[in-house]
Design a protein around this motif. Structure first.
Motif, mmCIF file in Angstrom:
data_model
loop_
_atom_site.group_PDB
_atom_site.id
_atom_site.type_symbol
_atom_site.label_atom_id
_atom_site.label_comp_id
_atom_site.label_asym_id
_atom_site.label_seq_id
_atom_site.Cartn_x
_atom_site.Cartn_y
_atom_site.Cartn_z
ATOM 1 N N ILE A 199 1.386 4.420 6.709
ATOM 2 C CA ILE A 199 0.164 3.813 6.188
ATOM 3 C C ILE A 199 -0.289 2.759 7.187
ATOM 4 N N TRP A 249 0.837 -1.195 0.000
ATOM 5 C CA TRP A 249 0.000 0.000 0.000
ATOM 6 C C TRP A 249 0.878 1.252 0.000
ATOM 7 N N ARG A 283 1.058 5.754 -0.804
ATOM 8 C CA ARG A 283 0.312 6.991 -0.977
ATOM 9 C C ARG A 283 0.115 7.245 -2.471
ATOM 10 N N ALA A 295 -4.750 4.638 1.252
ATOM 11 C CA ALA A 295 -3.623 4.353 0.367
ATOM 12 C C ALA A 295 -4.106 3.580 -0.859
#
Length: 285
Positions: free
Chosen positions: A169, A76, A78, A198
């Motif tokens: 995250i 995951w 951004r 994310a």
């Protein structure tokens, strides 16, 4: 015409054992999967939905689903652009100075939490100011629990917000806040807890990474048969430098189109069909 199509199928055979398979596992996985997609697309009853569902199921398998949810080979990150926002709204019941509502919400794969008082509480109704007290965010990153606490202790007017960046995250996040409003605006004020999520990204360390990317290109593309032939041809040239890939699906599509034109009632279509048939057969010589 059917006999011609059958001959084309025989000519499309590829020397699968031209390279040591132990050194080319990833490449052979990709090629084998593409052959499966091609085989499905060649079936007369297969629809575009059938192909889409097959690709989706195969991508899911190649990402290696985990028993508790998620995938072994998905990370995951951004997003480069706007993030997807998971919104949890609450209509405020408490009167400021006499008490407060305890508002809580949870989400997954979150990197920021925003406390927002939207401009409108519904499509046609404007929102009202909300008094926000304390905000508590608890989140888990790689099995470790962290927390962030912030005191806002002020009125937030419609179309204003307060952002809390988690600095990581989170696998899971839970946010809670105290909210109240004026006596005149009870049940007429909306506050939201918004989780910035994310984006899922395939892990390049996955042995099936190239296969997944290839399948995703086919799914996103609009060229259909031509996209599959291009993906297969590229990989076959890498594995078998001396072989000349045959664009089987393209040939099949052109043969069917030539047959339609030849059976047309228009003379000009007959000529187009005969020309297309000659050009198509030239590809397999």
């Amino acid at each position: 015409m059917k006999r011609t199509i059958g001959i084309t199928l025989l000519l499309a055979a590829t020397p699968l054992f031209a390279v040591d398979m132990t050194d080319q596992c990833s490449a052979y996985l990709q090629l084998g999967t593409l052959y499966e997609v091609r085989a499905l697309m060649m079936k007369p009853y297969a629809s575009s939905n059938d192909v889409e569902n097959f690709i989706q199921e195969r991508v899911e398998q190649l990402r290696d689903p985990l028993p508790g949810g998620g995938y072994r080979w998905v990370r995951w990150v951004r997003p480069d652009g706007d993030a997807q926002i998971d919104k949890h709204g609450h209509t405020v019941m408490a009167v400021q100075g006499s008490g407060s509502d305890s508002v809580e919400a949870t989400s997954k794969h979150t990197f920021a939490v925003r406390i927002a008082v939207p401009a409108k509480k519904s499509l046609f109704s404007r929102n009202n100011a909300v008094y926000i007290g304390s905000v508590h965010v608890s989140f888990t990153v790689n099995g470790r629990t962290r927390a962030k606490d912030e005191k806002i202790d002020q009125w937030m007017n419609p179309d204003t917000s307060h952002l809390i960046d988690l600095g990581a995250i989170a696998d899971n996040a839970e946010a809670g806040l105290d909210a109240s409003t004026s006596a005149a605006n009870v049940k007429e004020s909306l506050v939201e807890i918004q989780f910035f999520q994310a984006a899922a990204q395939d892990d390049p360390a996955n042995p099936a990474y190239d296969t997944i990317r290839s399948l995703e290109r086919i799914r996103r593309g609009s060229a259909g048969a031509y996209s599959v032939d291009a993906e297969i041809g590229k990989r076959e040239r890498e594995l078998f430098p001396s072989a000349e890939p045959i664009p089987l699906l393209t040939i099949m599509a052109d043969l069917h189109r030539a047959e339609e034109l030849i059976h047309s009632k228009k003379d000009e279509d007959h000529e187009k069909g005969a020309k297309l048939l000659r050009e198509t057969l030239r590809k397999v010589r």
